[in-house]
Design a protein around this motif. Structure first.
Motif, PDB file in Angstrom:
ATOM      1  N   CYS A  14       1.030  -1.463   0.198  1.00 20.22           N
ATOM      2  CA  CYS A  14       0.113   0.132   0.115  1.00 20.22           C
ATOM      3  C   CYS A  14       0.875   1.115   0.189  1.00 20.22           C
ATOM      4  CB  CYS A  14      -0.996  -0.452   0.954  1.00 20.22           C
ATOM      5  SG  CYS A  14      -1.977   1.298   1.474  1.00 20.22           S
ATOM      6  N   THR A  15       0.573   2.313  -0.811  1.00 21.15           N
ATOM      7  CA  THR A  15       1.593   3.637  -1.294  1.00 21.15           C
ATOM      8  C   THR A  15       0.695   4.191   0.207  1.00 21.15           C
ATOM      9  OG1 THR A  15       0.336   4.245  -2.940  1.00 21.15           O
ATOM     10  CG2 THR A  15       2.292   2.789  -4.011  1.00 21.15           C
ATOM     11  N   TYR A  16      -0.513   4.479   0.541  1.00 15.91           N
ATOM     12  CA  TYR A  16      -1.170   5.313   1.746  1.00 15.91           C
ATOM     13  C   TYR A  16      -0.551   4.814   2.972  1.00 15.91           C
ATOM     14  CZ  TYR A  16      -4.883   8.259   3.319  1.00 15.91           C
ATOM     15  OH  TYR A  16      -4.693   9.593   3.622  1.00 15.91           O
ATOM     16  N   SER A  17       0.244   6.038   3.805  1.00 14.74           N
ATOM     17  CA  SER A  17       0.258   6.291   4.665  1.00 14.74           C
ATOM     18  C   SER A  17      -1.117   6.117   5.663  1.00 14.74           C
ATOM     19  CB  SER A  17       0.804   7.039   5.638  1.00 14.74           C
ATOM     20  OG  SER A  17       1.293   7.287   6.600  1.00 14.74           O
ATOM     21  N   CYS A  18      -0.956   5.024   6.513  1.00 13.68           N
ATOM     22  CA  CYS A  18      -1.891   4.987   7.929  1.00 13.68           C
ATOM     23  C   CYS A  18      -1.427   4.355   8.951  1.00 13.68           C
ATOM     24  CB  CYS A  18      -3.721   4.452   7.267  1.00 13.68           C
ATOM     25  SG  CYS A  18      -3.503   2.765   7.070  1.00 13.68           S
ATOM     26  N   GLY A  19      -2.578   4.202  10.364  1.00 15.57           N
ATOM     27  CA  GLY A  19      -2.004   3.902  10.952  1.00 15.57           C
ATOM     28  C   GLY A  19      -2.387   2.501  10.930  1.00 15.57           C
ATOM     29  N   ARG A  20      -3.158   1.611  10.228  1.00 19.13           N
ATOM     30  CA  ARG A  20      -3.235  -0.151   9.917  1.00 19.13           C
ATOM     31  C   ARG A  20      -2.634  -0.433   9.234  1.00 19.13           C
ATOM     32  NH1 ARG A  20      -7.919   3.644   9.504  1.00 19.13           N
ATOM     33  NH2 ARG A  20      -7.445   3.474   7.195  1.00 19.13           N
ATOM     34  N   ARG A  21      -1.130  -0.148   8.687  1.00 20.44           N
ATOM     35  CA  ARG A  21      -0.235  -0.086   8.042  1.00 20.44           C
ATOM     36  C   ARG A  21       0.582  -1.239   8.586  1.00 20.44           C
ATOM     37  NH1 ARG A  21       2.052   1.097   3.810  1.00 20.44           N
ATOM     38  NH2 ARG A  21       4.776   0.654   3.497  1.00 20.44           N
ATOM     39  N   GLY A  22       0.454  -2.342   8.132  1.00 20.80           N
ATOM     40  CA  GLY A  22       0.960  -3.812   8.652  1.00 20.80           C
ATOM     41  C   GLY A  22       0.038  -4.834  10.107  1.00 20.80           C
ATOM     42  N   ILE A  23      -1.412  -4.294   9.946  1.00 16.92           N
ATOM     43  CA  ILE A  23      -2.132  -4.902  11.328  1.00 16.92           C
ATOM     44  C   ILE A  23      -3.677  -5.051  10.986  1.00 16.92           C
ATOM     45  CG2 ILE A  23      -3.605  -4.397  13.385  1.00 16.92           C
ATOM     46  CD1 ILE A  23      -1.839  -1.705  13.582  1.00 16.92           C
ATOM     47  N   PHE A  41      -4.276  -6.160  -2.189  1.00 12.52           N
ATOM     48  CA  PHE A  41      -5.322  -6.631  -3.518  1.00 12.52           C
ATOM     49  C   PHE A  41      -4.695  -6.503  -4.628  1.00 12.52           C
ATOM     50  CE2 PHE A  41      -8.175  -9.632  -0.728  1.00 12.52           C
ATOM     51  CZ  PHE A  41      -7.953  -9.023   0.443  1.00 12.52           C
ATOM     52  N   PHE A  42      -3.731  -5.465  -4.594  1.00  7.78           N
ATOM     53  CA  PHE A  42      -4.255  -5.059  -6.483  1.00  7.78           C
ATOM     54  C   PHE A  42      -3.133  -4.609  -6.673  1.00  7.78           C
ATOM     55  CE2 PHE A  42      -8.215  -3.076  -4.318  1.00  7.78           C
ATOM     56  CZ  PHE A  42      -9.288  -3.227  -5.224  1.00  7.78           C
ATOM     57  N   PRO A  43      -2.790  -4.726  -8.692  1.00  4.50           N
ATOM     58  CA  PRO A  43      -1.168  -5.105  -8.926  1.00  4.50           C
ATOM     59  C   PRO A  43      -1.179  -3.392  -8.480  1.00  4.50           C
ATOM     60  CG  PRO A  43      -2.952  -5.130 -10.540  1.00  4.50           C
ATOM     61  CD  PRO A  43      -3.754  -4.824  -9.029  1.00  4.50           C
ATOM     62  N   PRO A  44       0.819  -2.661  -8.592  1.00  2.00           N
ATOM     63  CA  PRO A  44       0.982  -1.849  -8.052  1.00  2.00           C
ATOM     64  C   PRO A  44       0.275  -0.239  -9.064  1.00  2.00           C
ATOM     65  CG  PRO A  44       2.632  -2.641  -7.856  1.00  2.00           C
ATOM     66  CD  PRO A  44       1.201  -3.997  -8.528  1.00  2.00           C
ATOM     67  N   ALA A  46      -2.192  -0.518 -10.527  1.00  4.55           N
ATOM     68  CA  ALA A  46      -4.216  -0.045  -9.705  1.00  4.55           C
ATOM     69  C   ALA A  46      -4.034   0.684  -8.621  1.00  4.55           C
ATOM     70  CB  ALA A  46      -4.731  -1.584 -10.122  1.00  4.55           C
ATOM     71  N   GLU A  47      -3.008   0.091  -7.735  1.00  2.00           N
ATOM     72  CA  GLU A  47      -3.360  -0.176  -6.475  1.00  2.00           C
ATOM     73  C   GLU A  47      -3.212   1.603  -5.569  1.00  2.00           C
ATOM     74  OE1 GLU A  47      -1.919   1.729  -2.217  1.00  2.00           O
ATOM     75  OE2 GLU A  47      -0.667   2.031  -4.169  1.00  2.00           O
ATOM     76  N   LYS A  48      -2.088   2.528  -7.141  1.00  2.00           N
ATOM     77  CA  LYS A  48      -1.571   3.846  -7.362  1.00  2.00           C
ATOM     78  C   LYS A  48      -2.784   4.915  -7.711  1.00  2.00           C
ATOM     79  CE  LYS A  48       2.615   3.154  -7.668  1.00  2.00           C
ATOM     80  NZ  LYS A  48       4.146   3.015  -8.171  1.00  2.00           N
ATOM     81  N   THR A  49      -3.902   4.428  -7.791  1.00  2.00           N
ATOM     82  CA  THR A  49      -5.492   4.648  -8.154  1.00  2.00           C
ATOM     83  C   THR A  49      -5.644   5.270  -7.078  1.00  2.00           C
ATOM     84  OG1 THR A  49      -6.342   3.231  -8.331  1.00  2.00           O
ATOM     85  CG2 THR A  49      -5.161   3.786 -10.371  1.00  2.00           C
ATOM     86  N   TYR A  50      -5.886   4.571  -5.973  1.00  2.00           N
ATOM     87  CA  TYR A  50      -6.540   4.403  -4.485  1.00  2.00           C
ATOM     88  C   TYR A  50      -8.285   4.008  -4.643  1.00  2.00           C
ATOM     89  CZ  TYR A  50      -2.719   7.515  -2.825  1.00  2.00           C
ATOM     90  OH  TYR A  50      -0.768   7.502  -2.643  1.00  2.00           O
ATOM     91  N   ASP A  51      -8.505   3.700  -6.096  1.00  2.00           N
ATOM     92  CA  ASP A  51      -9.853   2.897  -6.070  1.00  2.00           C
ATOM     93  C   ASP A  51      -9.773   1.123  -5.766  1.00  2.00           C
ATOM     94  OD1 ASP A  51     -11.645   1.707  -6.954  1.00  2.00           O
ATOM     95  OD2 ASP A  51     -11.925   2.349  -9.045  1.00  2.00           O
ATOM     96  N   ARG A  52      -9.534   1.401  -4.563  1.00  2.00           N
ATOM     97  CA  ARG A  52     -10.335   0.027  -3.983  1.00  2.00           C
ATOM     98  C   ARG A  52     -11.415  -0.486  -4.068  1.00  2.00           C
ATOM     99  NH1 ARG A  52      -5.382   1.435   0.132  1.00  2.00           N
ATOM    100  NH2 ARG A  52      -4.225   2.273  -1.982  1.00  2.00           N
ATOM    101  N   SER A  53     -12.664  -0.294  -4.803  1.00  2.00           N
ATOM    102  CA  SER A  53     -13.930  -0.805  -4.894  1.00  2.00           C
ATOM    103  C   SER A  53     -13.918  -2.318  -5.438  1.00  2.00           C
ATOM    104  CB  SER A  53     -14.896   0.455  -5.971  1.00  2.00           C
ATOM    105  OG  SER A  53     -14.529  -0.114  -7.353  1.00  2.00           O
ATOM    106  N   PHE A  54     -14.476  -3.042  -4.561  1.00  2.00           N
ATOM    107  CA  PHE A  54     -14.641  -4.217  -5.440  1.00  2.00           C
ATOM    108  C   PHE A  54     -14.527  -4.205  -6.869  1.00  2.00           C
ATOM    109  CE2 PHE A  54     -17.574  -5.764  -0.828  1.00  2.00           C
ATOM    110  CZ  PHE A  54     -16.607  -5.704  -0.398  1.00  2.00           C
TER     111      PHE A  54
END
Length: 66
Positions: A14-23, A41-44, A46-54
């Motif tokens: 994940c490229t987004y920084s948050c308090g859940r990283r690693g948990i 769950f996404f390839p690099p 696609a992950e960078k778009t921040y669209d994490r929708s189903f």
């Protein structure tokens, strides 16, 4: 069960920084409550778009990108 936060962080893409990283259990709970999947769950590209929708994930599966 023991959470292996530091080990999880080394595998987190994940490229987004948050308090859940690693948990992972907290990350999954957070995203599923919003009908999303975690960034790992996404390839690099696609992950960078921040669209994490189903729906985005389903499109990637249909395109054989996941």
């Amino acid at each position: 069960m023991e959470c292996k936060v530091e080990k999880n962080k080394t595998k987190c893409t994940c490229t987004y920084s948050c308090g859940r990283r690693g948990i992972c259990c907290d990350c999954l709970h957070y995203h599923l409550s919003s009908r999303q999947l975690p960034g790992c769950f996404f390839p690099p590209d696609a992950e960078k778009t921040y669209d994490r929708s189903f729906e985005h994930f389903a499109r990637l599966v249909a395109e054989k990108k996941v």
